[in-house]
Design a protein around this motif. Structure first.
Motif, PDB file in Angstrom:
ATOM      1  N   ALA A 172       9.097   1.143  18.486  1.00  0.00           N
ATOM      2  CA  ALA A 172       9.577   1.760  17.253  1.00  0.00           C
ATOM      3  C   ALA A 172       8.647   2.870  16.795  1.00  0.00           C
ATOM      4  O   ALA A 172       7.435   2.840  17.030  1.00  0.00           O
ATOM      5  N   THR A 173       9.218   3.851  16.130  1.00  0.00           N
ATOM      6  CA  THR A 173       8.433   4.949  15.569  1.00  0.00           C
ATOM      7  C   THR A 173       7.746   4.488  14.286  1.00  0.00           C
ATOM      8  O   THR A 173       8.187   3.517  13.647  1.00  0.00           O
ATOM      9  N   PRO A 174       6.657   5.137  13.886  1.00  0.00           N
ATOM     10  CA  PRO A 174       5.976   4.735  12.648  1.00  0.00           C
ATOM     11  C   PRO A 174       6.924   4.742  11.459  1.00  0.00           C
ATOM     12  O   PRO A 174       7.695   5.678  11.245  1.00  0.00           O
ATOM     13  N   ASN A 175       6.867   3.674  10.663  1.00  0.00           N
ATOM     14  CA  ASN A 175       7.842   3.515   9.584  1.00  0.00           C
ATOM     15  C   ASN A 175       7.402   4.166   8.275  1.00  0.00           C
ATOM     16  O   ASN A 175       8.201   4.259   7.333  1.00  0.00           O
ATOM     17  N   GLY A 176       6.136   4.604   8.154  1.00  0.00           N
ATOM     18  CA  GLY A 176       5.703   5.297   6.952  1.00  0.00           C
ATOM     19  C   GLY A 176       5.540   4.426   5.730  1.00  0.00           C
ATOM     20  O   GLY A 176       5.392   4.944   4.614  1.00  0.00           O
ATOM     21  N   LYS A 177       5.528   3.119   5.877  1.00  0.00           N
ATOM     22  CA  LYS A 177       5.357   2.219   4.738  1.00  0.00           C
ATOM     23  C   LYS A 177       3.883   2.138   4.347  1.00  0.00           C
ATOM     24  O   LYS A 177       3.008   2.533   5.095  1.00  0.00           O
ATOM     25  N   PRO A 178       3.581   1.632   3.153  1.00  0.00           N
ATOM     26  CA  PRO A 178       2.185   1.614   2.677  1.00  0.00           C
ATOM     27  C   PRO A 178       1.301   0.729   3.549  1.00  0.00           C
ATOM     28  O   PRO A 178       1.772  -0.252   4.139  1.00  0.00           O
ATOM     29  N   PRO A 179       0.009   1.058   3.625  1.00  0.00           N
ATOM     30  CA  PRO A 179      -0.908   0.260   4.450  1.00  0.00           C
ATOM     31  C   PRO A 179      -1.379  -0.985   3.707  1.00  0.00           C
ATOM     32  O   PRO A 179      -1.207  -1.116   2.482  1.00  0.00           O
ATOM     33  N   VAL A 180      -2.029  -1.879   4.450  1.00  0.00           N
ATOM     34  CA  VAL A 180      -2.559  -3.110   3.872  1.00  0.00           C
ATOM     35  C   VAL A 180      -3.790  -3.522   4.668  1.00  0.00           C
ATOM     36  O   VAL A 180      -3.872  -3.284   5.874  1.00  0.00           O
ATOM     37  N   GLY A 181      -4.754  -4.084   3.972  1.00  0.00           N
ATOM     38  CA  GLY A 181      -5.927  -4.651   4.612  1.00  0.00           C
ATOM     39  C   GLY A 181      -5.814  -6.161   4.669  1.00  0.00           C
ATOM     40  O   GLY A 181      -5.310  -6.795   3.727  1.00  0.00           O
ATOM     41  N   ARG A 265       6.656  -5.984   8.648  1.00  0.00           N
ATOM     42  CA  ARG A 265       7.921  -5.556   8.059  1.00  0.00           C
ATOM     43  C   ARG A 265       7.713  -4.764   6.776  1.00  0.00           C
ATOM     44  O   ARG A 265       8.517  -3.880   6.454  1.00  0.00           O
ATOM     45  N   ASN A 266       6.662  -5.071   6.041  1.00  0.00           N
ATOM     46  CA  ASN A 266       6.465  -4.457   4.734  1.00  0.00           C
ATOM     47  C   ASN A 266       5.393  -3.381   4.715  1.00  0.00           C
ATOM     48  O   ASN A 266       5.183  -2.756   3.666  1.00  0.00           O
ATOM     49  N   HIS A 267       4.686  -3.174   5.842  1.00  0.00           N
ATOM     50  CA  HIS A 267       3.579  -2.219   5.848  1.00  0.00           C
ATOM     51  C   HIS A 267       3.605  -1.398   7.131  1.00  0.00           C
ATOM     52  O   HIS A 267       3.983  -1.889   8.195  1.00  0.00           O
ATOM     53  N   GLY A 268       3.184  -0.146   6.998  1.00  0.00           N
ATOM     54  CA  GLY A 268       3.150   0.738   8.154  1.00  0.00           C
ATOM     55  C   GLY A 268       1.865   0.648   8.940  1.00  0.00           C
ATOM     56  O   GLY A 268       1.849   0.944  10.137  1.00  0.00           O
ATOM     57  N   THR A 269       0.772   0.257   8.291  1.00  0.00           N
ATOM     58  CA  THR A 269      -0.520   0.105   8.947  1.00  0.00           C
ATOM     59  C   THR A 269      -1.161  -1.179   8.459  1.00  0.00           C
ATOM     60  O   THR A 269      -1.223  -1.421   7.238  1.00  0.00           O
ATOM     61  N   VAL A 270      -1.628  -1.974   9.377  1.00  0.00           N
ATOM     62  CA  VAL A 270      -2.315  -3.226   9.065  1.00  0.00           C
ATOM     63  C   VAL A 270      -3.744  -3.093   9.583  1.00  0.00           C
ATOM     64  O   VAL A 270      -3.961  -2.909  10.783  1.00  0.00           O
ATOM     65  N   VAL A 271      -4.708  -3.153   8.667  1.00  0.00           N
ATOM     66  CA  VAL A 271      -6.117  -2.987   9.012  1.00  0.00           C
ATOM     67  C   VAL A 271      -6.768  -4.367   9.056  1.00  0.00           C
ATOM     68  O   VAL A 271      -6.671  -5.134   8.081  1.00  0.00           O
TER      69      VAL A 271
END
Length: 405
Positions: A172-181, A265-271
């Motif tokens: 899948a292409t990047p979804n642009g959702k907010p990131p999360v740590g 599902r809810n975030h575009g980047t998971v740190v």
């Protein structure tokens, strides 16, 4: 993309005995080939898969090694290929032996043309494997793609088959959702920078009592029988322990899968922190010359870390991120739990307890795990370049200046 499908097999008694035999043959091939590789290294030589496969084919003609022909030839060749890959990745001297008592039997059928799967009814399917014939398995989900290979393994006294499947889905292409740590902990398994905290007890109080009782019985059987490790009482206790531990592992895997899907599902980047779990859970016993300190406390911490399944959670997170367009970023874990997210002051005294973080400089107060997750997120945004996490380039980021002659 390549993905996995795991099903519970319904072996007959004869098929169980034959599966144990094939697993024993593959284990013997692995150990013999590994010793051969090490002996060549001692003499300054080298031997690879091609030569070892040729020698194994010659050994099958020897009457003393006729037991090699009892197992499917492709499984033995795949064992040598797996050893070749392990030696290239980790080094010949770091690859481990396969123990009869500690290593669960496992073997792979690499050729999809020798694997035929059909569905019998709503609950059961059937797979045909070389020299096994038709084998029934519980049809819990569709295959969803083309089979590439199949692996048969035993876990908790039960046999499973895992199909490697090409599902035909592109990443899948990047979804642009907010990131999360995400902060992985011992008291709370997963804490996020949004304030969400997910945890689950994988062992019930009754199972904890039974687990300790079985471990005591296993210890007594070892002391009573001495070197006779093949006693019937010891085998029955080990089987009961294996079934109980398999149930606990299944709960841990289910929690990791559900939590990972929620995050991607809810975030575009998971740190996440780039933790070296093997080093963190190393024994503190030390040596005779330099004995370790707080050995019992360190052993309890090691068990607590391993019980939360940090590595399995990260693996599941990386797997499901491919389907939801999420990015997994690893950051340096240094001082993330001692840094104040509000003023970036670093002090060990700020973490008053496991759950309370109160900065000694600015008096900012927050949950300790949530504060650590916010620091992890900030480090991840710095790694990705000023928070440029969307598909396009951020308009706030200025292009680098060009040097003129």
């Amino acid at each position: 993309m390549l993905t996995g499908r795991r099903y519970l097999l319904a072996f007959t008694d004869d098929q169980v005995a034959y599966a144990e035999q094939v697993g024993a043959v593959c284990r013997a091939v692995w150990n013999t080939a590994l010793e051969q590789r090490r002996e060549y290294r001692r003499r300054g030589g080298f031997i690879g898969y091609v030569e070892q496969a040729r020698q194994m084919a010659e050994a099958k003609k020897d009457p003393h090694c006729a037991w090699l022909a009892d197992a499917p030839s492709h499984t033995l060749q795949q064992t040598l290929r797996d050893l070749e890959r392990a030696c290239k990745t980790h080094g010949t001297w770091k690859v481990r032996w396969r123990s009869k008592s500690r290593t669960a039997p496992s073997f792979r059928f690499p050729d999809p043309h020798h694997i035929a799967v059909r569905r019998l009814n709503r609950r059961w399917g059937e797979v045909r494997l070389p020299k096994f014939g038709p084998v029934r398995f519980r049809w819990t989900r569709p295959l969803g793609g083309t089979i590439r290979n199949a692996t048969v393994s035993r876990s908790g006294g039960r046999w499973h088959i895992s199909f490697c499947v090409e599902d035909g889905v592109s990443e899948a292409t990047p979804n642009g959702k907010p990131p999360v740590g995400v902060d992985r902990g011992v008291a709370v398994a997963v804490a996020t920078s949004d304030g969400d905290m997910w945890d689950q007890e994988f062992v019930t109080p009754g199972e904890a009592v039974r687990l300790r009782r079985l471990q005591q019985q296993l210890s007594r059987s070892l002391r009573v029988h001495g070197r006779n490790r093949r006693s019937g009482r010891r085998d029955s206790v080990r089987a009961a322990l294996a079934r109980l531990n398999a149930r606990i592992r299944d709960r841990r895997a289910d929690f990791a899968a559900r939590t990972a899907v929620r995050l991607v599902r809810n975030h575009g980047t998971v740190v996440v922190e780039d933790l070296r779990i093997r080093n963190m859970t190393a024994s503190a016993k030390g040596t005779i010359e330099q004995p370790g300190r707080n050995v019992r406390q360190k052993a309890g911490l090691n068990r607590a870390i391993l019980a939360k399944g940090w590595a399995g959670f990260l693996l599941r997170l990386q797997h499901v991120a491919r389907y939801h367009g999420a990015q997994i970023v690893k950051v340096n874990p240094a001082y993330t739990s001692q840094t104040c997210n509000a003023c970036t002051h670093v002090a060990r005294e700020s973490r008053e307890s496991q759950a309370v973080f109160r900065c000694v400089a600015c008096r900012h107060q927050d949950n300790a795990d949530v504060n650590a997750a916010k620091n992890i997120l900030a480090a991840g945004l710095a790694v990705t370049g000023r928070g440029d996490l969307a598909v396009g380039r951020s308009v706030k980021r200025q292009p680098p200046e060009r040097l003129t002659a």
